[in-house]
Design a protein around this motif. Structure first.
Motif, PDB file in Angstrom:
ATOM      1  N   GLY A   1       0.769  -1.257  -0.038  1.00 17.80           N
ATOM      2  CA  GLY A   1       0.017   0.193  -0.040  1.00 17.80           C
ATOM      3  C   GLY A   1       0.846   1.358   0.069  1.00 17.80           C
ATOM      4  N   LEU A   2       1.738   1.230   0.859  1.00 20.27           N
ATOM      5  CA  LEU A   2       2.846   2.490   0.752  1.00 20.27           C
ATOM      6  C   LEU A   2       3.508   2.703  -0.378  1.00 20.27           C
ATOM      7  CD1 LEU A   2       4.299   4.582   2.634  1.00 20.27           C
ATOM      8  CD2 LEU A   2       5.883   2.943   3.389  1.00 20.27           C
ATOM      9  N   CYS A   3       3.972   1.522  -1.040  1.00 18.29           N
ATOM     10  CA  CYS A   3       4.641   1.759  -2.286  1.00 18.29           C
ATOM     11  C   CYS A   3       3.724   2.141  -3.440  1.00 18.29           C
ATOM     12  CB  CYS A   3       5.407   0.225  -2.593  1.00 18.29           C
ATOM     13  SG  CYS A   3       6.350   0.307  -4.017  1.00 18.29           S
ATOM     14  N   ARG A   4       2.717   1.519  -3.402  1.00 18.71           N
ATOM     15  CA  ARG A   4       1.629   1.921  -4.440  1.00 18.71           C
ATOM     16  C   ARG A   4       1.264   3.496  -4.514  1.00 18.71           C
ATOM     17  NH1 ARG A   4      -3.316  -2.358  -4.900  1.00 18.71           N
ATOM     18  NH2 ARG A   4      -2.084  -4.095  -5.729  1.00 18.71           N
ATOM     19  N   ALA A   5       1.258   3.970  -3.249  1.00 19.52           N
ATOM     20  CA  ALA A   5       0.884   5.631  -3.112  1.00 19.52           C
ATOM     21  C   ALA A   5       2.031   6.170  -3.466  1.00 19.52           C
ATOM     22  CB  ALA A   5       0.488   5.843  -1.645  1.00 19.52           C
ATOM     23  N   MET A   6       3.398   5.534  -3.251  1.00 19.76           N
ATOM     24  CA  MET A   6       4.397   6.815  -3.510  1.00 19.76           C
ATOM     25  C   MET A   6       4.773   6.437  -4.974  1.00 19.76           C
ATOM     26  SD  MET A   6       7.220   5.787  -0.573  1.00 19.76           S
ATOM     27  CE  MET A   6       6.991   6.725   1.048  1.00 19.76           C
ATOM     28  N   VAL A   7       4.223   5.298  -5.712  1.00 21.09           N
ATOM     29  CA  VAL A   7       4.721   5.521  -7.438  1.00 21.09           C
ATOM     30  C   VAL A   7       3.550   5.501  -8.051  1.00 21.09           C
ATOM     31  CG1 VAL A   7       6.662   3.973  -6.832  1.00 21.09           C
ATOM     32  CG2 VAL A   7       4.571   2.935  -7.289  1.00 21.09           C
ATOM     33  N   GLN A   8       2.433   6.049  -7.441  1.00 20.34           N
ATOM     34  CA  GLN A   8       1.151   6.251  -8.320  1.00 20.34           C
ATOM     35  C   GLN A   8       1.412   6.688  -9.633  1.00 20.34           C
ATOM     36  OE1 GLN A   8      -1.936   7.999  -6.120  1.00 20.34           O
ATOM     37  NE2 GLN A   8      -0.576   9.771  -5.539  1.00 20.34           N
ATOM     38  N   ASP A   9       2.254   7.598  -9.714  1.00 16.19           N
ATOM     39  CA  ASP A   9       2.462   8.289 -10.975  1.00 16.19           C
ATOM     40  C   ASP A   9       3.226   7.462 -11.996  1.00 16.19           C
ATOM     41  OD1 ASP A   9       4.591   8.617  -9.519  1.00 16.19           O
ATOM     42  OD2 ASP A   9       5.264  10.450 -10.203  1.00 16.19           O
ATOM     43  N   ARG A  10       3.684   6.459 -11.822  1.00 15.09           N
ATOM     44  CA  ARG A  10       4.464   5.537 -12.595  1.00 15.09           C
ATOM     45  C   ARG A  10       3.633   4.188 -12.880  1.00 15.09           C
ATOM     46  NH1 ARG A  10       7.498   7.286  -8.206  1.00 15.09           N
ATOM     47  NH2 ARG A  10       9.370   8.484  -8.692  1.00 15.09           N
ATOM     48  N   GLU A  11       4.083   3.746 -14.219  1.00 18.54           N
ATOM     49  CA  GLU A  11       3.449   2.338 -14.416  1.00 18.54           C
ATOM     50  C   GLU A  11       4.294   1.240 -14.060  1.00 18.54           C
ATOM     51  OE1 GLU A  11       1.948   2.296 -18.564  1.00 18.54           O
ATOM     52  OE2 GLU A  11       1.623   4.344 -18.565  1.00 18.54           O
ATOM     53  N   TRP A  12       4.268   1.038 -12.701  1.00 18.96           N
ATOM     54  CA  TRP A  12       4.757  -0.063 -12.024  1.00 18.96           C
ATOM     55  C   TRP A  12       3.752  -0.922 -11.628  1.00 18.96           C
ATOM     56  CZ3 TRP A  12       9.198   2.240  -8.522  1.00 18.96           C
ATOM     57  CH2 TRP A  12       9.944   2.685  -9.219  1.00 18.96           C
ATOM     58  N   GLU A  13       4.015  -2.207 -11.590  1.00 29.60           N
ATOM     59  CA  GLU A  13       3.208  -3.028 -10.780  1.00 29.60           C
ATOM     60  C   GLU A  13       3.653  -3.459  -9.388  1.00 29.60           C
ATOM     61  OE1 GLU A  13       1.352  -7.696 -11.298  1.00 29.60           O
ATOM     62  OE2 GLU A  13       2.911  -7.050 -12.561  1.00 29.60           O
ATOM     63  N   VAL A  14       2.818  -3.180  -8.531  1.00 27.62           N
ATOM     64  CA  VAL A  14       3.219  -3.724  -7.100  1.00 27.62           C
ATOM     65  C   VAL A  14       2.475  -4.527  -6.285  1.00 27.62           C
ATOM     66  CG1 VAL A  14       3.664  -2.470  -4.599  1.00 27.62           C
ATOM     67  CG2 VAL A  14       4.044  -1.145  -6.924  1.00 27.62           C
ATOM     68  N   ILE A  15       2.827  -5.659  -5.759  1.00 26.20           N
ATOM     69  CA  ILE A  15       2.090  -6.673  -5.353  1.00 26.20           C
ATOM     70  C   ILE A  15       2.707  -7.092  -4.077  1.00 26.20           C
ATOM     71  CG2 ILE A  15       1.035  -7.438  -7.425  1.00 26.20           C
ATOM     72  CD1 ILE A  15       3.325  -9.306  -7.973  1.00 26.20           C
ATOM     73  N   SER A  16       1.964  -8.072  -3.216  1.00 29.31           N
ATOM     74  CA  SER A  16       2.708  -8.626  -1.981  1.00 29.31           C
ATOM     75  C   SER A  16       2.160  -9.980  -2.040  1.00 29.31           C
ATOM     76  CB  SER A  16       2.209  -7.834  -0.793  1.00 29.31           C
ATOM     77  OG  SER A  16       0.969  -7.676  -0.547  1.00 29.31           O
ATOM     78  N   ALA A  17       2.600 -10.856  -1.216  1.00 35.06           N
ATOM     79  CA  ALA A  17       2.298 -12.116  -1.065  1.00 35.06           C
ATOM     80  C   ALA A  17       2.866 -12.838   0.246  1.00 35.06           C
ATOM     81  CB  ALA A  17       2.618 -13.111  -2.235  1.00 35.06           C
ATOM     82  N   GLY A  18       2.381 -14.057   0.748  1.00 32.08           N
ATOM     83  CA  GLY A  18       3.097 -14.359   1.755  1.00 32.08           C
ATOM     84  C   GLY A  18       3.200 -16.087   1.612  1.00 32.08           C
ATOM     85  N   PHE A  19       4.070 -16.461   2.266  1.00 26.57           N
ATOM     86  CA  PHE A  19       4.335 -18.117   2.220  1.00 26.57           C
ATOM     87  C   PHE A  19       3.369 -18.832   2.799  1.00 26.57           C
ATOM     88  CE2 PHE A  19       8.714 -16.271   2.228  1.00 26.57           C
ATOM     89  CZ  PHE A  19       9.450 -16.900   1.530  1.00 26.57           C
ATOM     90  N   PHE A  20       2.303 -18.440   3.850  1.00 24.46           N
ATOM     91  CA  PHE A  20       1.408 -19.249   4.461  1.00 24.46           C
ATOM     92  C   PHE A  20      -0.039 -18.602   4.353  1.00 24.46           C
ATOM     93  CE2 PHE A  20       5.229 -20.239   6.683  1.00 24.46           C
ATOM     94  CZ  PHE A  20       5.380 -21.770   6.259  1.00 24.46           C
ATOM     95  N   VAL A  21      -0.606 -18.568   3.095  1.00 23.68           N
ATOM     96  CA  VAL A  21      -1.924 -17.886   2.611  1.00 23.68           C
ATOM     97  C   VAL A  21      -2.641 -19.210   2.440  1.00 23.68           C
ATOM     98  CG1 VAL A  21      -3.243 -16.372   1.382  1.00 23.68           C
ATOM     99  CG2 VAL A  21      -1.018 -15.828   2.146  1.00 23.68           C
ATOM    100  N   ASP A  22      -3.928 -19.280   3.049  1.00 26.95           N
ATOM    101  CA  ASP A  22      -4.775 -20.322   2.777  1.00 26.95           C
ATOM    102  C   ASP A  22      -5.828 -19.999   1.714  1.00 26.95           C
ATOM    103  OD1 ASP A  22      -3.655 -22.382   4.286  1.00 26.95           O
ATOM    104  OD2 ASP A  22      -5.009 -21.657   6.272  1.00 26.95           O
ATOM    105  N   ARG A  23      -6.366 -18.629   2.056  1.00 26.62           N
ATOM    106  CA  ARG A  23      -7.488 -18.241   1.162  1.00 26.62           C
ATOM    107  C   ARG A  23      -7.273 -16.664   1.056  1.00 26.62           C
ATOM    108  NH1 ARG A  23      -9.907 -16.854   5.491  1.00 26.62           N
ATOM    109  NH2 ARG A  23     -10.767 -18.262   6.964  1.00 26.62           N
ATOM    110  N   PRO A  24      -7.756 -15.890   0.157  1.00 24.88           N
ATOM    111  CA  PRO A  24      -7.508 -14.328   0.229  1.00 24.88           C
ATOM    112  C   PRO A  24      -8.377 -13.853   1.428  1.00 24.88           C
ATOM    113  CG  PRO A  24      -8.116 -15.050  -2.040  1.00 24.88           C
ATOM    114  CD  PRO A  24      -8.195 -16.319  -1.082  1.00 24.88           C
ATOM    115  N   SER A  25      -7.582 -12.799   2.019  1.00 25.00           N
ATOM    116  CA  SER A  25      -8.212 -12.320   3.287  1.00 25.00           C
ATOM    117  C   SER A  25      -7.754 -10.864   3.091  1.00 25.00           C
ATOM    118  CB  SER A  25      -7.896 -12.993   4.547  1.00 25.00           C
ATOM    119  OG  SER A  25      -8.054 -14.207   4.645  1.00 25.00           O
ATOM    120  N   PRO A  26      -8.535  -9.915   3.846  1.00 23.40           N
ATOM    121  CA  PRO A  26      -7.981  -8.348   3.924  1.00 23.40           C
ATOM    122  C   PRO A  26      -6.909  -8.374   4.956  1.00 23.40           C
ATOM    123  CG  PRO A  26     -10.397  -8.728   5.182  1.00 23.40           C
ATOM    124  CD  PRO A  26      -9.865 -10.189   4.338  1.00 23.40           C
ATOM    125  N   PRO A  27      -6.276  -7.435   4.918  1.00 22.37           N
ATOM    126  CA  PRO A  27      -5.144  -7.251   5.923  1.00 22.37           C
ATOM    127  C   PRO A  27      -5.477  -7.119   7.285  1.00 22.37           C
ATOM    128  CG  PRO A  27      -4.761  -5.803   3.863  1.00 22.37           C
ATOM    129  CD  PRO A  27      -6.037  -6.300   3.604  1.00 22.37           C
TER     130      PRO A  27
END
Length: 160
Positions: free
Chosen positions: A28-54
């Protein structure tokens, strides 16, 4: 000149254990800082069973700084995500070692996030999981990520 024309668009991947606290906060922080660039910013975890909000603490920390978080959702770290990422930032050395074993070709693209910190006491140290620490722990996590992020962005832009 031609290499610049065909340069791959940056894809920054932030990785933590369950993709609930640190890595979505970094995303979220990176997306806010690079919103004027055409970058893809994603995150992931080793132990995720199903999609959940932060975690709520992550959402509160981001909201305090007017950083959008509605699209953030936990994602399992996969070899496909590791291959897609041009730059990978882990929260701990254990995460770094684990992902390099999972995808050896990611070795040169993966970095410990605190390597970019200017805070001496945090530089090259694991970024503690704030999940059981209360609001102050989430605020401290945000402070460390906010310090490191401009240096990460400069590194991605200029390789320095």
């Amino acid at each position: 000149m031609l290499s610049r024309l065909f340069k791959r668009r940056p894809c920054l991947l932030f990785v933590c254990t369950a993709n609930l606290c640190r890595s979505p906060m970094a995303e979220g922080l990176c997306r806010a800082m690079v919103q004027d660039r055409e970058w893809e910013v994603i995150s992931a975890g080793f132990f995720v069973d199903r999609p959940s909000p932060p975690h709520e603490g992550t959402l509160v920390a981001l909201a305090k700084h007017d950083i959008p978080f509605r699209t953030l959702e936990s994602t399992r770290l996969t070899p496909k995500l590791l291959r897609r990422a041009t730059h990978i930032f882990t929260m701990t050395d254990t995460h770094l070692v684990s992902l390099r074993k999972q995808e050896p070709k990611a070795r040169n693209r993966a970095h410990l996030i605190t390597a970019f910190s200017t805070f001496g006491e945090h530089k090259d140290q694991d970024l503690a999981d704030p999940i059981d620490g209360g609001p102050d722990a989430f605020d401290e996590t945000f402070r460390i990520l906010n310090d490191a992020m401009p240096h990460i962005i400069r590194f991605v832009e200029h390789g320095e």
